[in-house]
Write an enzyme that holds these catalytic residues in place. Structure first.
Site, short mmCIF file in Angstrom:
data_model
loop_
_atom_site.label_atom_id
_atom_site.label_comp_id
_atom_site.label_asym_id
_atom_site.label_seq_id
_atom_site.Cartn_x
_atom_site.Cartn_y
_atom_site.Cartn_z
N ASN A 9 0.37 -15.41 -5.55
CA ASN A 9 0.69 -15.09 -4.16
C ASN A 9 -0.34 -15.77 -3.26
O ASN A 9 -1.48 -15.34 -3.21
CB ASN A 9 0.67 -13.56 -3.98
CG ASN A 9 0.88 -13.15 -2.53
OD1 ASN A 9 1.25 -13.97 -1.69
ND2 ASN A 9 0.65 -11.88 -2.25
N LYS A 11 -0.39 -15.90 -0.08
CA LYS A 11 -0.56 -15.18 1.20
C LYS A 11 -0.57 -16.18 2.36
O LYS A 11 0.11 -17.19 2.28
CB LYS A 11 -1.84 -14.34 1.15
CG LYS A 11 -1.91 -13.47 -0.11
CD LYS A 11 -2.99 -12.45 -0.06
CE LYS A 11 -3.02 -11.70 -1.39
NZ LYS A 11 -3.96 -10.60 -1.39
N HIS A 94 4.64 -5.80 -1.04
CA HIS A 94 3.20 -6.03 -1.25
C HIS A 94 2.41 -5.06 -0.37
O HIS A 94 2.81 -4.74 0.75
CB HIS A 94 2.85 -7.48 -0.90
CG HIS A 94 1.46 -7.84 -1.32
ND1 HIS A 94 0.36 -7.52 -0.57
CD2 HIS A 94 1.01 -8.44 -2.44
CE1 HIS A 94 -0.72 -7.93 -1.22
NE2 HIS A 94 -0.36 -8.49 -2.35
N GLU A 96 -0.08 -5.40 1.43
CA GLU A 96 -0.44 -5.88 2.78
C GLU A 96 0.75 -5.74 3.73
O GLU A 96 0.57 -5.49 4.93
CB GLU A 96 -0.94 -7.33 2.70
CG GLU A 96 -2.33 -7.38 2.08
CD GLU A 96 -2.64 -8.64 1.30
OE1 GLU A 96 -1.95 -9.66 1.47
OE2 GLU A 96 -3.59 -8.58 0.49
N GLU A 166 -0.02 -2.84 -8.41
CA GLU A 166 -1.21 -3.39 -7.76
C GLU A 166 -1.98 -2.26 -7.09
O GLU A 166 -1.67 -1.89 -5.94
CB GLU A 166 -0.81 -4.41 -6.70
CG GLU A 166 -0.06 -5.60 -7.26
CD GLU A 166 -0.22 -6.82 -6.37
OE1 GLU A 166 -0.80 -7.79 -6.83
OE2 GLU A 166 0.19 -6.76 -5.21
N GLY A 172 -8.16 -8.05 -3.87
CA GLY A 172 -9.11 -8.84 -3.07
C GLY A 172 -10.49 -8.23 -2.99
O GLY A 172 -11.32 -8.67 -2.19
N SER A 212 -7.44 -8.54 -8.41
CA SER A 212 -8.65 -9.26 -8.85
C SER A 212 -8.57 -9.78 -10.28
O SER A 212 -9.57 -9.75 -11.01
CB SER A 212 -9.90 -8.38 -8.64
OG SER A 212 -10.04 -8.04 -7.27
#
Ligand code: PEP
Length: 249
Positions: A9, A11, A94, A96, A166, A172, A212
């Site tokens: 991904n 992003k 996702h 985010e 996730e 991240g 990660s």
């Protein structure tokens, strides 16, 4: 039989020139594993990436899409638009998108339905926040995210679903779920599919881990029996790192 999948991904990273460079670096590295490989560039670079990767083993997928067929939704992208540039798989849910764009289970359910109506495959993301894990609520959160957006689907639709667990606290942050934490949750998820459907749905659905993943930890995470691959953020922006993760299978 479920597949091993590694999806990158990107992003909101990589302009057109960066995309061309990264794509050509990716194809130059030998793939030695049996994993399916996907990359998700930003919308403006999907066409270029799909043209460049047409005859490769790397599939180009989208990071998001709108639930409506078309219409007055300024700034949005539909399933048919994605398909018209050679994209047949979309990442939905996702963290985010959930966090910064207020995407909730009800909206994601609509997006799931639209993607399936258009014959697309979905990488459906979900995962608990740190406070959920600390309070011991993580399985409850994950169960409701999956149930609310996916368990209305008929059994036949599950061939087009890939799940991506996730944990938000691992995205991240450099902090990874331990292989044991990943396996425990993945088994829990597979059992949810078993309860809601049957053994063949539970056995056949690929469940990816995201948070990660790096070349240094990929092998250990992927060695768990219920972890069928990874959704990779930061490490997908470097061709060598990403292909090392792909080749960790
Ligand atoms: C992600 O955003 O899906 C992700 C897993 O990111 P990272 O690998 O950077 O933690």
């Amino acid at each position: 039989m479920r597949k091993n999948i590694v999806a990158g991904n990107w992003k909101m990273n990589n302009d057109l020139a960066d995309t061309k460079t990264l794509v050509s670096e990716l194809v130059d590295i030998e793939k030695t594993s049996n994993a399916e490989v996907m990359i998700a560039p930003t919308f403006t670079n999907l066409l270029e990436a799909s043209k460049a990767l047409k005859n490769s083993e790397i599939e180009v997928v989208a990071q998001n899409m709108h639930f409506a067929k078309n219409g007055a939704y300024t700034g949005e992208i539909s399933a048919t638009m994605l398909k018209s540039v050679g994209v047949n798989t979309v990442i939905l849910g996702h963290s985010e998108r959930r966090e910064y764009f207020n995407e909730d289970d009800a909206l994601l359910k609509q997006k799931v339905d639209t993607a399936l109506e258009n014959g697309m495959r979905i990488i459906f993301c979900f995962g608990e926040k740190l406070e959920d894990r600390k309070s011991g609520n993580h399985t409850h959160v994950v169960k409701s995210q999956i149930k609310n957006a996916l368990f209305h689907l008929p059994e036949g639709s599950w061939k087009s679903i890939v799940l991506a667990y996730e944990p938000v606290w691992a995205i991240g942050t450099g902090e990874t779920a331990t292989p044991a934490q990943a396996q425990e949750m993945h088994l829990f998820i597979r059992n949810l599919a078993l309860e809601a459907y049957n053994l063949s749905v539970a056995d056949d659905v690929s469940i990816l881990y995201g948070g990660s993943v790096k070349p240094e930890n990929a092998k250990e995470i992927f060695s768990n029996s219920d972890v069928d691959g990874g959704l990779i953020g930061g490490a997908a922006l470097n061709a060598e790192s990403f292909m090392a993760i792909v080749n960790a299978f």
